[in-house]
Design an enzyme around this catalytic site. Sequence first.
Site, mmCIF file in Angstrom:
data_model
loop_
_atom_site.group_PDB
_atom_site.id
_atom_site.type_symbol
_atom_site.label_atom_id
_atom_site.label_comp_id
_atom_site.label_asym_id
_atom_site.label_seq_id
_atom_site.Cartn_x
_atom_site.Cartn_y
_atom_site.Cartn_z
ATOM 1 N N ARG A 196 71.746 8.654 18.218
ATOM 2 C CA ARG A 196 71.474 8.079 16.892
ATOM 3 C C ARG A 196 70.632 8.959 15.988
ATOM 4 N NH1 ARG A 196 69.616 2.702 19.712
ATOM 5 N NH2 ARG A 196 69.168 4.325 21.247
ATOM 6 N N LYS A 242 78.590 6.892 35.237
ATOM 7 C CA LYS A 242 77.583 6.427 36.211
ATOM 8 C C LYS A 242 78.256 5.717 37.392
ATOM 9 C CE LYS A 242 73.864 5.929 32.804
ATOM 10 N NZ LYS A 242 74.557 6.134 31.520
ATOM 11 N N ASP A 282 79.821 3.388 44.136
ATOM 12 C CA ASP A 282 80.699 2.571 44.999
ATOM 13 C C ASP A 282 80.678 3.219 46.381
ATOM 14 O OD1 ASP A 282 82.845 0.855 45.942
ATOM 15 O OD2 ASP A 282 83.409 0.583 43.846
ATOM 16 N N ASP A 295 80.174 10.019 30.977
ATOM 17 C CA ASP A 295 78.984 9.333 31.502
ATOM 18 C C ASP A 295 79.374 7.961 32.052
ATOM 19 O OD1 ASP A 295 76.368 8.764 32.089
ATOM 20 O OD2 ASP A 295 75.769 8.363 30.020
ATOM 21 N N LYS A 340 79.414 13.750 24.768
ATOM 22 C CA LYS A 340 79.322 12.769 25.857
ATOM 23 C C LYS A 340 80.111 11.508 25.515
ATOM 24 C CE LYS A 340 75.501 10.222 26.885
ATOM 25 N NZ LYS A 340 75.886 8.846 27.224
ATOM 26 N N THR A 392 66.556 3.994 32.732
ATOM 27 C CA THR A 392 65.311 3.869 31.959
ATOM 28 C C THR A 392 65.033 2.423 31.571
ATOM 29 O OG1 THR A 392 66.655 4.646 30.127
ATOM 30 C CG2 THR A 392 65.076 6.196 31.031
HETATM 31 O O1 C5P Z 1 71.118 7.186 20.467
HETATM 32 P P1 C5P Z 1 70.336 7.833 21.577
HETATM 33 O O2 C5P Z 1 69.932 9.278 21.268
HETATM 34 O O3 C5P Z 1 69.196 6.990 22.056
HETATM 35 O O4 C5P Z 1 71.412 7.928 22.750
HETATM 36 C C1 C5P Z 1 71.091 8.389 24.013
HETATM 37 C C2 C5P Z 1 72.328 8.448 24.868
HETATM 38 O O5 C5P Z 1 71.932 8.756 26.188
HETATM 39 C C3 C5P Z 1 73.094 7.138 24.966
HETATM 40 O O6 C5P Z 1 74.478 7.464 25.137
HETATM 41 C C4 C5P Z 1 72.563 6.480 26.211
HETATM 42 O O7 C5P Z 1 73.475 5.641 26.849
HETATM 43 C C5 C5P Z 1 72.286 7.705 27.082
HETATM 44 N N1 C5P Z 1 71.277 7.514 28.121
HETATM 45 C C6 C5P Z 1 69.978 7.084 27.869
HETATM 46 N N2 C5P Z 1 69.081 6.929 28.901
HETATM 47 C C7 C5P Z 1 69.448 7.205 30.134
HETATM 48 C C8 C5P Z 1 70.736 7.653 30.409
HETATM 49 C C9 C5P Z 1 71.643 7.800 29.373
HETATM 50 O O8 C5P Z 1 69.622 6.844 26.726
HETATM 51 N N3 C5P Z 1 68.572 7.080 31.116
#
Ligand code: C5P
Length: 239
Positions: A210, A64, A67, A62, A34, A119
């Site tokens: 992460r 998002k 528009d 991603d 992603k 979120t």
């Molecule tokens: O590091 P982590 O596992 O928290 O990363 C989650 C990924 O998913 C990040 O790229 C974050 O921007 C994305 N994301 C999220 N919550 C959402 C939509 C996308 O954490 N509702």
Amino acid sequence: MSPDPRLCLALDVPTAADAARWVARTRDTFGTFKIGLRLFCAEGPAVVRQVRAAGAARIFLDLKLHDIPNTVAGAIGSLAPLGVDDLTVHLSGGPDMLRAAVRAAEAGDIHLLGVSVLTSLDGPALAATGVERSVEELVVQRARLAAECGLGGLVCSPREAARLRATLGARLELITPGIRLVPGTEGDQKRATTPRRALADGADRLVIGRAVTAATDVDAALDALRDACGAQPTSAGAS
Ligand code: C5P
């Protein structure tokens, strides 16, 4: 070892070189990579081809998008030649925008995913923007809209997966970020859960960042992830 189509690595890194290193290191595990706003804004559209060249089987952009219909459709048309496989749009853009996006995505062979409610938004934050419904109600309403408008899937919290699966059946692919391998490492993910639980609740693909990229022992994290996901099924994952 073939990559698991249910697993997506979030390349939340500053440069294309960093992203390419992560792809080369983990392409046997992750079926999708992603690219988010940070990397795309830093490196431009060329980063999609660079991530592909590093060995990514599938690329999820991603961005998002949100528009007017004509602008979103035009943006999707511009992205298609890059070789994007999955792309996000905000479901709050409304039915006309979503239908225009679906048409453009179909023409460009892109699997279109809807973002229901960020979120980072809770009830008071939604109310401040004029939306009086609860987050839970809004997620279900927008998920129905995604299905009606012909989107291929939905990005949702893993805690919402079971309810959405029960409401929508198998109509939409459910993709869940907020995955943690070790309890207590949630950080800014308020509603995180484990890979095993998310899959059991009906998630089709898991976005992991992460838990792997910030792990002190990356190989151990990859082993734990594969172990948590069990044997790879032949039919799950991206459609
Ligand atoms: O590091 P982590 O596992 O928290 O990363 C989650 C990924 O998913 C990040 O790229 C974050 O921007 C994305 N994301 C999220 N919550 C959402 C939509 C996308 O954490 N509702």
